[in-house]
Write a protein that holds these residues in place. Structure first.
Motif, PDB file in Angstrom:
ATOM      1  N   ASN A   6      11.689  22.987   6.765  1.00 16.17           N
ATOM      2  CA  ASN A   6      10.486  23.655   6.247  1.00 16.17           C
ATOM      3  C   ASN A   6      10.227  23.265   4.796  1.00 16.17           C
ATOM      4  O   ASN A   6       9.512  23.950   4.067  1.00 16.17           O
ATOM      5  N   GLY A   7      10.860  22.160   4.366  1.00 15.23           N
ATOM      6  CA  GLY A   7      10.598  21.634   3.034  1.00 15.23           C
ATOM      7  C   GLY A   7      11.449  22.223   1.933  1.00 15.23           C
ATOM      8  O   GLY A   7      11.221  21.928   0.755  1.00 15.23           O
ATOM      9  N   LYS A   8      12.430  23.035   2.284  1.00 17.00           N
ATOM     10  CA  LYS A   8      13.271  23.655   1.271  1.00 17.00           C
ATOM     11  C   LYS A   8      14.603  24.059   1.876  1.00 17.00           C
ATOM     12  O   LYS A   8      14.739  24.144   3.096  1.00 17.00           O
ATOM     13  N   GLN A   9      15.574  24.325   1.015  1.00 13.21           N
ATOM     14  CA  GLN A   9      16.822  24.924   1.444  1.00 13.21           C
ATOM     15  C   GLN A   9      16.638  26.442   1.509  1.00 13.21           C
ATOM     16  O   GLN A   9      15.810  27.014   0.775  1.00 13.21           O
ATOM     17  N   PRO A  10      17.380  27.116   2.375  1.00 11.08           N
ATOM     18  CA  PRO A  10      17.118  28.545   2.583  1.00 11.08           C
ATOM     19  C   PRO A  10      17.122  29.399   1.327  1.00 11.08           C
ATOM     20  O   PRO A  10      16.343  30.356   1.232  1.00 11.08           O
ATOM     21  N   ASP A  11      17.966  29.076   0.350  1.00  4.87           N
ATOM     22  CA  ASP A  11      18.056  29.924  -0.838  1.00  4.87           C
ATOM     23  C   ASP A  11      17.332  29.353  -2.053  1.00  4.87           C
ATOM     24  O   ASP A  11      17.474  29.866  -3.164  1.00  4.87           O
ATOM     25  N   ASP A  12      16.546  28.296  -1.847  1.00  4.76           N
ATOM     26  CA  ASP A  12      15.685  27.801  -2.928  1.00  4.76           C
ATOM     27  C   ASP A  12      14.574  28.810  -3.205  1.00  4.76           C
ATOM     28  O   ASP A  12      14.133  29.533  -2.304  1.00  4.76           O
ATOM     29  N   PHE A  13      14.103  28.832  -4.438  1.00  4.36           N
ATOM     30  CA  PHE A  13      12.928  29.639  -4.751  1.00  4.36           C
ATOM     31  C   PHE A  13      11.712  29.109  -3.991  1.00  4.36           C
ATOM     32  O   PHE A  13      11.581  27.899  -3.767  1.00  4.36           O
ATOM     33  N   HIS A  14      10.844  30.033  -3.596  1.00  5.78           N
ATOM     34  CA  HIS A  14       9.582  29.640  -2.971  1.00  5.78           C
ATOM     35  C   HIS A  14       8.579  29.338  -4.086  1.00  5.78           C
ATOM     36  O   HIS A  14       8.224  30.216  -4.858  1.00  5.78           O
ATOM     37  N   THR A  15       8.120  28.096  -4.174  1.00  4.29           N
ATOM     38  CA  THR A  15       7.172  27.708  -5.210  1.00  4.29           C
ATOM     39  C   THR A  15       5.792  27.482  -4.606  1.00  4.29           C
ATOM     40  O   THR A  15       5.641  27.317  -3.394  1.00  4.29           O
ATOM     41  N   ALA A  16       4.786  27.472  -5.480  1.00  2.00           N
ATOM     42  CA  ALA A  16       3.397  27.346  -5.031  1.00  2.00           C
ATOM     43  C   ALA A  16       3.154  26.051  -4.269  1.00  2.00           C
ATOM     44  O   ALA A  16       2.320  26.006  -3.363  1.00  2.00           O
ATOM     45  N   CYS A  17       3.877  24.998  -4.597  1.00  2.00           N
ATOM     46  CA  CYS A  17       3.642  23.702  -3.959  1.00  2.00           C
ATOM     47  C   CYS A  17       4.114  23.680  -2.504  1.00  2.00           C
ATOM     48  O   CYS A  17       3.818  22.736  -1.771  1.00  2.00           O
ATOM     49  N   MET A  18       4.846  24.701  -2.084  1.00  2.00           N
ATOM     50  CA  MET A  18       5.354  24.735  -0.713  1.00  2.00           C
ATOM     51  C   MET A  18       4.338  25.306   0.277  1.00  2.00           C
ATOM     52  O   MET A  18       4.546  25.226   1.486  1.00  2.00           O
ATOM     53  N   SER A  19       3.274  25.925  -0.222  1.00  2.00           N
ATOM     54  CA  SER A  19       2.262  26.483   0.675  1.00  2.00           C
ATOM     55  C   SER A  19       0.880  26.118   0.152  1.00  2.00           C
ATOM     56  O   SER A  19       0.752  25.322  -0.774  1.00  2.00           O
ATOM     57  N   PHE A  20      -0.146  26.678   0.731  1.00  2.00           N
ATOM     58  CA  PHE A  20      -1.519  26.318   0.378  1.00  2.00           C
ATOM     59  C   PHE A  20      -2.436  27.490   0.713  1.00  2.00           C
ATOM     60  O   PHE A  20      -2.023  28.471   1.339  1.00  2.00           O
ATOM     61  N   TRP A  21      -3.677  27.364   0.295  1.00  2.00           N
ATOM     62  CA  TRP A  21      -4.641  28.450   0.478  1.00  2.00           C
ATOM     63  C   TRP A  21      -4.977  28.647   1.952  1.00  2.00           C
ATOM     64  O   TRP A  21      -5.223  27.692   2.694  1.00  2.00           O
ATOM     65  N   THR A 204       0.388  21.039   9.577  1.00  2.00           N
ATOM     66  CA  THR A 204      -0.614  20.004   9.333  1.00  2.00           C
ATOM     67  C   THR A 204      -1.999  20.517   9.708  1.00  2.00           C
ATOM     68  O   THR A 204      -2.976  20.324   8.965  1.00  2.00           O
ATOM     69  N   TRP A 205      -2.100  21.190  10.878  1.00  2.00           N
ATOM     70  CA  TRP A 205      -3.386  21.768  11.301  1.00  2.00           C
ATOM     71  C   TRP A 205      -3.871  22.780  10.270  1.00  2.00           C
ATOM     72  O   TRP A 205      -5.046  22.772   9.875  1.00  2.00           O
ATOM     73  N   LEU A 206      -2.980  23.651   9.827  1.00  2.00           N
ATOM     74  CA  LEU A 206      -3.349  24.691   8.872  1.00  2.00           C
ATOM     75  C   LEU A 206      -3.728  24.105   7.515  1.00  2.00           C
ATOM     76  O   LEU A 206      -4.675  24.573   6.870  1.00  2.00           O
ATOM     77  N   GLU A 207      -3.033  23.058   7.097  1.00  2.00           N
ATOM     78  CA  GLU A 207      -3.356  22.433   5.814  1.00  2.00           C
ATOM     79  C   GLU A 207      -4.715  21.740   5.876  1.00  2.00           C
ATOM     80  O   GLU A 207      -5.476  21.759   4.893  1.00  2.00           O
ATOM     81  N   GLU A 208      -5.025  21.144   7.014  1.00  2.00           N
ATOM     82  CA  GLU A 208      -6.353  20.540   7.172  1.00  2.00           C
ATOM     83  C   GLU A 208      -7.440  21.612   7.129  1.00  2.00           C
ATOM     84  O   GLU A 208      -8.507  21.414   6.538  1.00  2.00           O
ATOM     85  N   PHE A 209      -7.176  22.760   7.768  1.00  2.00           N
ATOM     86  CA  PHE A 209      -8.124  23.883   7.685  1.00  2.00           C
ATOM     87  C   PHE A 209      -8.307  24.295   6.235  1.00  2.00           C
ATOM     88  O   PHE A 209      -9.438  24.521   5.772  1.00  2.00           O
ATOM     89  N   SER A 210      -7.212  24.407   5.485  1.00  2.00           N
ATOM     90  CA  SER A 210      -7.273  24.803   4.086  1.00  2.00           C
ATOM     91  C   SER A 210      -8.128  23.830   3.277  1.00  2.00           C
ATOM     92  O   SER A 210      -8.993  24.236   2.489  1.00  2.00           O
ATOM     93  N   THR A 211      -7.898  22.538   3.469  1.00  2.00           N
ATOM     94  CA  THR A 211      -8.634  21.519   2.725  1.00  2.00           C
ATOM     95  C   THR A 211     -10.133  21.604   3.001  1.00  2.00           C
ATOM     96  O   THR A 211     -10.962  21.447   2.092  1.00  2.00           O
ATOM     97  N   GLN A 212     -10.498  21.902   4.253  1.00  2.00           N
ATOM     98  CA  GLN A 212     -11.907  21.925   4.655  1.00  2.00           C
ATOM     99  C   GLN A 212     -12.618  23.218   4.248  1.00  2.00           C
ATOM    100  O   GLN A 212     -13.829  23.195   4.028  1.00  2.00           O
ATOM    101  N   HIS A 213     -11.883  24.327   4.144  1.00  2.00           N
ATOM    102  CA  HIS A 213     -12.562  25.632   4.015  1.00  2.00           C
ATOM    103  C   HIS A 213     -12.185  26.431   2.778  1.00  2.00           C
ATOM    104  O   HIS A 213     -12.773  27.495   2.562  1.00  2.00           O
ATOM    105  N   ARG A 214     -11.269  25.945   1.970  1.00  2.00           N
ATOM    106  CA  ARG A 214     -10.904  26.721   0.773  1.00  2.00           C
ATOM    107  C   ARG A 214     -12.079  26.733  -0.201  1.00  2.00           C
ATOM    108  O   ARG A 214     -12.971  25.877  -0.150  1.00  2.00           O
ATOM    109  N   PRO A 215     -12.107  27.707  -1.115  1.00  2.00           N
ATOM    110  CA  PRO A 215     -13.183  27.766  -2.104  1.00  2.00           C
ATOM    111  C   PRO A 215     -13.320  26.462  -2.881  1.00  2.00           C
ATOM    112  O   PRO A 215     -12.325  25.903  -3.333  1.00  2.00           O
TER     113      PRO A 215
END
Length: 220
Positions: A6-21, A204-215
């Motif tokens: 999921n792009g991180k180790q279980p005990d890494d901090f969750h940073t903004a770059c790991m998710s999207f709008w 990937t599907w969700l990130e494409e949705f974000s790119t197309q529909h975010r403010p």
């Protein structure tokens, strides 16, 4: 090593770059927050998978341990639950946003909100191509998790994989003897690898949705 990527180790901090709008104000809550919770759920699944490997190694060793085999089995059960719940949440999230794209509004009811509804024949015509390559994994995950949750005969399982951790299950639909007991044996390495690809394709599907529909996106 049994870990869902999921792009991180279980005990890494969750940073903004790991998710999207994703839409934060919907009748179903803050979808960006749901995305973050999904990442966290995979972290927890990965902690259980680490325990699966740890106690499997102890259980098959010559050194006697009072409960390594039992803890191995419970860690598998918990990891399977977390994977199943994450899959259900991804399916529901994509169904909700897909309906919004088609209708311009959020659905009054999320029609396809779990693996079971996704796999139902009546929903096949509406099934997104996204899921085509993942149906076998989803069926297996659904069957094993349902056996863990509902099957009265499941507690008879005391098997441990010889060469690697394996999810064993005895399914008995609705606990009716006439249904017949069905035996499943799924190497966790295969399940985790297949689930990782499903998870990435959904993101990937969700990130494409974000790119197309975010403010500020073109046309929005």
């Amino acid at each position: 090593m049994l870990q869902i990527d999921n792009g991180k180790q279980p005990d890494d901090f969750h940073t903004a770059c790991m998710s999207f709008w994703l839409p934060p104000n919907t009748p179903y809550g803050n979808l960006t927050l749901k995305l973050m919770k999904l990442i966290g759920r995979i972290d927890e699944a990965n902690r259980r998978l680490a325990e699966v490997e740890c106690f499997w190694a102890i259980a098959i060793s010559p050194v006697l341990h009072p409960n390594a085999a039992e803890r191995h089995h419970y860690a598998i059960e918990q990891a399977i639950y977390l994977m199943r719940r994450a899959a259900d949440d991804l399916i529901a999230l994509i169904s909700c946003l897909s309906d919004w794209k088609a209708e311009g509004d959020y659905p009054k009811r999320i029609q396809v909100d779990c693996i079971g509804f996704l796999l139902a024949e009546k929903n096949a015509p509406k099934r997104l191509p996204l899921y085509d390559s993942h149906l076998s994994m989803l069926r297996l995950l659904n069957e094993i998790s349902n056996a863990y949750k509902h099957s009265f005969v499941q507690t008879d399982i005391n098997l441990i994989g010889r060469d690697e951790p394996v999810a064993y299950a005895l399914a008995l639909d609705y606990n009716k003897l006439e249904s017949g007991v069905q035996f499943f044996d799924a190497p966790l390495s295969s399940m985790v690898g297949d689930f990782t690809q499903f998870y990435k394709d959904c993101f990937t599907w969700l990130e494409e949705f974000s790119t197309q529909h975010r403010p500020g996106a073109t046309g929005h």
